[in-house]
Design a protein around this motif. Structure first.
Motif, short mmCIF file in Angstrom:
data_model
loop_
_atom_site.label_atom_id
_atom_site.label_comp_id
_atom_site.label_asym_id
_atom_site.label_seq_id
_atom_site.Cartn_x
_atom_site.Cartn_y
_atom_site.Cartn_z
N LYS A 225 0.85 -1.19 0.00
CA LYS A 225 0.00 0.00 0.00
C LYS A 225 0.88 1.23 0.00
O LYS A 225 1.93 1.27 0.65
CB LYS A 225 -0.91 0.01 1.24
N GLY A 226 0.46 2.27 -0.71
CA GLY A 226 1.22 3.51 -0.79
C GLY A 226 0.89 4.41 0.38
O GLY A 226 -0.24 4.91 0.50
N CYS A 227 1.86 4.64 1.24
CA CYS A 227 1.68 5.53 2.38
C CYS A 227 1.94 6.97 1.93
O CYS A 227 3.04 7.29 1.46
CB CYS A 227 2.63 5.15 3.51
N ALA A 228 0.94 7.82 2.06
CA ALA A 228 1.04 9.21 1.61
C ALA A 228 1.59 10.06 2.75
O ALA A 228 0.89 10.37 3.71
CB ALA A 228 -0.33 9.71 1.16
N LEU A 462 0.94 9.40 8.96
CA LEU A 462 0.62 9.67 7.56
C LEU A 462 -0.76 10.30 7.37
O LEU A 462 -1.66 10.12 8.19
CB LEU A 462 0.69 8.39 6.74
N ARG A 463 -0.88 11.01 6.26
CA ARG A 463 -2.17 11.60 5.91
C ARG A 463 -3.17 10.49 5.60
O ARG A 463 -4.35 10.58 5.93
CB ARG A 463 -2.03 12.53 4.70
N GLY A 464 -2.73 9.46 4.88
CA GLY A 464 -3.60 8.35 4.51
C GLY A 464 -2.90 7.45 3.51
O GLY A 464 -1.70 7.58 3.26
N TYR A 465 -3.66 6.52 2.94
CA TYR A 465 -3.13 5.60 1.93
C TYR A 465 -3.53 6.08 0.54
O TYR A 465 -4.63 6.58 0.33
CB TYR A 465 -3.65 4.18 2.16
N TRP A 466 -2.63 5.90 -0.40
CA TRP A 466 -2.88 6.31 -1.77
C TRP A 466 -3.82 5.33 -2.44
O TRP A 466 -3.58 4.11 -2.42
CB TRP A 466 -1.56 6.39 -2.53
N ASP A 467 -4.89 5.83 -3.01
CA ASP A 467 -5.84 4.97 -3.71
C ASP A 467 -6.39 5.74 -4.91
O ASP A 467 -7.34 6.52 -4.78
CB ASP A 467 -6.99 4.55 -2.79
N PRO A 468 -5.77 5.54 -6.07
CA PRO A 468 -6.22 6.30 -7.25
C PRO A 468 -7.67 6.01 -7.62
O PRO A 468 -8.35 6.86 -8.19
CB PRO A 468 -5.26 5.85 -8.35
N ARG A 469 -8.16 4.83 -7.26
CA ARG A 469 -9.55 4.49 -7.58
C ARG A 469 -10.53 5.30 -6.73
O ARG A 469 -11.68 5.48 -7.11
CB ARG A 469 -9.77 2.99 -7.36
#
Length: 638
Positions: A225-228, A462-469
């Motif tokens: 998961k991409g940690c923003a 972190l601000r949140g997880y990256w989810d392009p969807r």
């Protein structure tokens, strides 16, 4: 211009900050929450992109980095020189058409260009996306696709070629640059015609809430998961770490402070320390290889005062030193010295925690006697000037921590996640406590949930997880508290001890809960053992899979006159199995009978990242191991 400058907390003349007291809260007589107030003022404007320029303005001629050349020599880079390089590459990225907010992926080992590219991308208003150089083409493709990276910078042509077949599946990817082909220099040339104002405008619109990087968790299960992480996340982390770890970053002594990075910069631990060194103007170097034949000359030439490391490497240093002593007929001297160092470290810990008077006169004399015989040689192997180490990734263990403290190297142990921009607890220099991962980083709150899970809150989360969807960043910490997935406990003074992973907690068929991590960490410290995985979930008893350390086995064979044999035969060697059984018996002494290891199997191969059994940060991929060694597991319960 210095929009991101910070105000250090008041301290003494040697750089030590005023002590930050821990506040604890109890429930039913047990400490359930601990918090430490911040030591550094929060940053309200500006970004990480400003740091090279701030340094160039404040101390243009001060050495802030050293760069290793192809022939192994190190050349110094001043603050002004580094800022010029960052500015030139930032102009090049803009000239190539990259727009603010675009993602740029970097796939490289721990090299000087990594840090240049990080700050140049930020100065151009971009978001960096690290990719482990050991990632498979499929893993790299997933990160590039999920992040929507428009550019990829690899260290080698070989890496770019391996990813070539995947490029057709990456519609957003428009640029591929290769460090070893001089493409970073070409970027600088491509932007030479642009005015500096182009970069200044990009930097000027960045703030603490701006996204700085997407760091993909290596993941022991499932897709990463991409940690923003924002610029403000980094500031909250590094500014408080700099103030807390004042011996490393703030104290001014006759010896120039310096840090040699050799852990992956794709990991948040390495990135955080690199940013902290630039922030505090501590000389930073990069070592791309962990092979002893490469790393030892780098350590000798660079001569760092602090190492960034993991317990596995500290174990290897200790075991290698003992093996050399044994080969030279001095093992009894080494073992006595190790015992003295451990007792000295324990005595210092007892004094600092109010449990004892400290080292006795006789113990001080014994330590002084063994220093030139053993401890100094160990420090010389690390460059000769190492006084501190920052350790993370897994618990260090009380025995190893006491040894290094007694040998003259203070280890600041920490605990954290990618989601917390690295450390969320750390050992304070003025109040270390062996066997723990320290107290909350200043500005952090740590809570223990009803089920034992560690929860964390603070500006570094972190601000949140990256989810392009879902259109970008999805919040990850409801109510401000991040669930870490780790199980732990707080003592009366707010020191945290990690006892295992929530998902990895084993429950035997008899209903006994077993945390595998302490057993695994204990056994991994044995010189003949490389990796251990403890089993027992829904099984009648606890067992373990053990892999062998190649260097340790080679030394053991040589010292015992044993000829090399195939690994599959070595796994059944009666003498070796007896040695390992004694190690298991020693570990079992810490536990009750239902928690102890009843049987173990020695595997003919080691767990490796390449085989899919380890993450890049050396964590076990338990599901993959269970799948690939299913027959061996079943045999343990036959």
């Amino acid at each position: 211009m210095s929009p991101a400058s910070f105000s250090p907390a008041p301290g003494d003349a040697h750089g030590a900050p005023a002590p930050a007291e821990t506040e604890t809260r109890r429930l039913d007589g047990v400490v359930r929450e601990a918090s430490v107030p911040p030591l550094a003022q929060p940053v309200r404007h500006g970004s990480l992109a400003d740091l090279p320029y701030d340094n160039a303005y404040a101390a243009p001629d001060e050495v802030v980095l050293s760069r290793r050349s192809a022939d192994g020599d190190w050349s110094d880079v001043t603050a002004a020189g580094f800022a010029d390089q960052v500015q030139a590459v930032a102009r090049g990225l803009i000239a190539e058409g990259l727009m603010p907010g675009d993602r740029v992926a970097v796939m490289a080992r721990t090299i000087y260009e990594w840090t240049v590219l990080d700050f140049a991308a930020w100065a151009a208003g971009l978001v960096t996306v690290p990719v482990y150089p050991t990632s498979s083409p499929y893993q790299a493709r997933w990160i590039l696709h999920d992040s929507g990276a428009v550019a990829l910078i690899t260290e080698s042509a070989e890496q770019a070629a391996a990813l070539g077949p995947e490029f057709a599946h990456l519609p957003d990817l428009r640029h591929v640059w290769i460090v070893e082909k001089g493409h970073v220099e070409r970027l600088a040339e491509a932007g030479a015609h642009l005015p500096d104002q182009e970069v200044e405008v990009r930097r000027g619109v960045l703030g603490p809430d701006t996204l700085a990087t997407l760091v993909y968790t290596s993941g022991t299960t499932g897709r990463p998961k991409g940690c923003a992480l924002t610029h403000g996340n980094f500031f909250a982390e590094v500014d408080n770490a700099i103030e807390l770890l004042y011996p490393v970053f703030r104290a001014r002594t006759s010896e120039e402070a310096s840090v040699l990075l050799f852990l992956p910069m794709s990991h948040i631990f390495g990135r955080m320390v690199a940013v902290a060194c630039v922030r505090a103007r501590v000389r930073l170097g990069h070592a791309p290889s962990l092979k002893p034949e490469d790393l030892l000359p780098d350590l000798a030439a660079f001569r760092p005062t602090c190492l960034l490391t993991i317990p596995y490497m500290l174990e290897k240093v200790f075991n290698s030193a003992r093996a050399r002593a044994e080969a030279g007929g001095r093992v009894s001297t080494f073992d006595r010295a190790a015992s003295v160092a451990r007792r000295y470290g324990e005595a210092v810990d007892a004094r600092q925690t109010g449990r004892g008077p400290g080292p006795s006169r006789a113990l001080k004399a014994a330590r002084a006697f063994y220093d030139p015989l053993v401890y100094r040689k160990l420090r010389n192997a690390m460059g000769g000037r190492v006084r501190y180490a920052i350790s993370g990734g897994s618990p260090l263990g009380r025995r190893l921590g006491a040894f290094y403290a007694g040998a003259g190297i203070d280890v600041f142990e920490g605990y954290g996640l990618t989601e917390t921009t690295a450390a969320t607890t750390i050992t304070p220099p003025d109040r270390p406590r062996l066997g723990t991962v320290g107290r909350p980083l200043p500005g952090t709150r740590v809570r223990i949930a009803a089920d034992g899970e560690v929860l964390v809150a603070g500006e570094h989360v972190l601000r949140g997880y990256w989810d392009p969807r879902a259109g970008g960043v999805v919040p990850a910490a409801p109510g401000g508290w991040l669930a870490t997935g780790d199980i732990g406990q707080l003592d009366d003074e707010g020191y945290l001890t990690i006892t295992g992973r929530k998902k990895e907690l084993l429950i035997t068929a008899g209903g006994k809960s077993v945390a595998p991590a302490p057993l695994e960490d204990w056994l991994r410290s044995h010189p003949l053992i490389s990796q251990v995985m403890v089993l027992g979930d829904a099984r009648p008893y606890v067992t373990a899979l053990i892999t062998l350390d190649p260097d340790g086995i080679t030394h053991w064979r040589r010292m015992n006159g044993r000829h090399p044999v195939p690994p599959e035969l070595l796994a059944d060697d009666a003498e070796l199995l007896a040695i390992l059984q004694r190690a298991v018996d020693e570990a079992n002494r810490m536990l009750s009978r239902p928690e102890s290891i009843r049987r173990f199997a020695v595997l003919p191969v080691d767990f490796t990242e390449a085989a899919g059994h380890l993450t890049p940060s050396m964590k076990l991929r338990r599901e993959a191991i269970m799948r690939d060694f299913a027959d061996e597991v079943e045999a343990l319960y036959a």
